[in-house]
Design an enzyme around this catalytic site. Structure first.
Site, PDB file in Angstrom:
ATOM      1  N   TYR A  60     -56.799  47.544   9.269  1.00 17.75           N
ATOM      2  CA  TYR A  60     -56.860  46.138   9.647  1.00 17.75           C
ATOM      3  C   TYR A  60     -55.698  45.361   9.043  1.00 17.75           C
ATOM      4  O   TYR A  60     -55.619  45.141   7.841  1.00 17.75           O
ATOM      5  CB  TYR A  60     -58.184  45.514   9.210  1.00 17.75           C
ATOM      6  N   SER A 210     -69.102  45.651  16.480  1.00 15.75           N
ATOM      7  CA  SER A 210     -69.054  44.919  17.757  1.00 15.75           C
ATOM      8  C   SER A 210     -70.473  44.632  18.239  1.00 15.75           C
ATOM      9  O   SER A 210     -70.809  44.801  19.410  1.00 15.75           O
ATOM     10  CB  SER A 210     -68.259  45.691  18.809  1.00 15.75           C
ATOM     11  N   ARG A 214     -67.973  42.254  21.168  1.00 16.54           N
ATOM     12  CA  ARG A 214     -66.635  41.664  20.995  1.00 16.54           C
ATOM     13  C   ARG A 214     -66.601  40.219  21.503  1.00 16.54           C
ATOM     14  O   ARG A 214     -65.622  39.770  22.084  1.00 16.54           O
ATOM     15  CB  ARG A 214     -65.568  42.521  21.675  1.00 16.54           C
ATOM     16  N   GLY A 215     -67.707  39.526  21.248  1.00 13.20           N
ATOM     17  CA  GLY A 215     -67.815  38.124  21.618  1.00 13.20           C
ATOM     18  C   GLY A 215     -68.465  37.858  22.959  1.00 13.20           C
ATOM     19  O   GLY A 215     -68.900  36.739  23.233  1.00 13.20           O
ATOM     20  N   PHE A 216     -68.552  38.877  23.816  1.00 17.27           N
ATOM     21  CA  PHE A 216     -69.087  38.686  25.161  1.00 17.27           C
ATOM     22  C   PHE A 216     -70.511  38.136  25.136  1.00 17.27           C
ATOM     23  O   PHE A 216     -70.861  37.209  25.871  1.00 17.27           O
ATOM     24  CB  PHE A 216     -69.048  40.004  25.935  1.00 17.27           C
TER      25      PHE A 216
END
Length: 343
Positions: A60, A210, A214-216
């Site tokens: 990262y 996730s 991933r935010g969806f």
């Protein structure tokens, strides 16, 4: 301030809150990064709210994430579980430029671990994962190298990421594995093809990254056209504009269920995840304190069997369009795939 009494889950010798904090997004993956002040404020808010598992990796920001979180968490090391990963990192090429390299050889794992220890400013990493299985190296050799690091007191427990049930069993036979970290959420359910059950059988925690797709699953994304060029979702088939638009149809019925229960879509998705087994730890990430508190509120939501079935049917795997990764990414993971996914 949310209730800090998160339900507890076991990861090897550690008791951790059922909802952890994935730190990747502070430095990596989703385009524009949080500034240092914002990142530190988030980490302090997580500590204050009772989060006890913090997850980072050598990859990262090519070490930047570890350098960021290490100093903030250092004064609290006796009260938290610190997780990082190796075997996938930024390595300098002949031109000196850092590039993403997967390397599961024992010497690489040792090099990555020792570099992580320095960046984190700690003598020991509580939970150390093999970030990806490098198929050029037998899993037993990579795990054996990690076991030696444990014997030397540099790590306390071993983990794997994105491996199949068969590979997990091979690794566990070499040395006990404390945690498997792989993607798992309402719209990414490959875990149900074998690894979730294998973890329960072997006493391995399933750490679900996730966890909000991933935010969806938050519903905050309505259009992917404006994603930053450095956002990893740009290359993911599910986030191609036309595919995303078709998947977006699932969010209205999700909102209906959330309204019925008096929670947000994000909280409902995380609550569903926590109901998939007492060995499941949710690992959402965020850069915003408000979202952190929202996520932690999911731990207090109880879902009855009818609601769980309703959500499971709404997000049945065959209803989701697009693969998790493009072909290059698919080849790097060892997890089981549904028949309709690319190989």
């Amino acid at each position: 301030m949310p209730d800090t009494s998160l339900p507890q889950r076991a990861i090897g010798p550690f008791g951790v809150g059922a909802i952890a904090l994935g730190c990747m997004g502070l430095s990596h993956g989703y385009g524009q990064r949080a500034d240092a002040a914002q990142a530190k404020a988030l980490l302090h808010a997580a500590l204050d709210a009772g989060v006890t598992l913090f997850d980072t990796a050598a990859l990262y920001g090519f070490g930047a994430n570890e350098s960021l979180v290490g100093p903030v968490l250092k004064p609290h090391r006796q009260h938290i579980t610190l997780a990082s990963k190796g075997g996938l990192a930024g390595e300098p090429g002949e031109d000196g430029v850092l590039r993403r390299v997967m390397d599961g050889r024992p010497e690489a794992i040792r090099r990555h671990c020792e570099a992580s220890l320095q960046r984190l400013g700690t003598d020991v990493i509580d939970l150390y994962y093999l970030h990806r299985w490098d198929r050029r190296v037998p899993i037993e050799e990579s795990v054996g190298a990690m076991a030696r690091l444990k014997d030397e007191g540099k790590i306390r427990a071993l983990g794997l990421s994105e491996v199949s049930a068969a590979t997990l069993r091979r690794a566990h036979a070499e040395h006990p594995i404390a945690a498997l970290q792989s993607e798992y959420s309402l719209w990414s359910r490959n875990a149900e093809l074998g690894t979730l059950a294998a973890c329960a059988e072997l006493g391995v925690a399933y750490v679900a990254f996730s966890a909000l797709g991933r935010g969806f699953l938050t519903g905050a994304m309505t259009d992917v056209q404006g994603l930053d060029g450095g956002d990893l979702r740009v290359k993911m088939p599910r986030f191609a504009p036309e595919v995303f638009a078709r998947n977006h149809r699932l969010l209205a019925p999700l909102q209906t269920v959330a309204e019925r229960l008096g929670c947000t879509r994000a909280q409902l998705a995380l609550a569903w995840l926590l109901h998939q087994g007492g060995h499941v730890v949710a690992l959402p990430g965020t850069t915003r304190v408000a979202h952190l508190h929202e996520n932690l509120g999911a731990a207090a939501i109880a879902l009855d069997p009818l609601t769980l079935d309703e959500l499971g049917t709404l997000f049945a795997p065959e209803r989701i369009e697009g693969d998790r990764y493009a072909l290059t990414g698919q080849r790097e993971v060892d997890t089981e795939k549904f028949a309709f996914e690319q190989t």
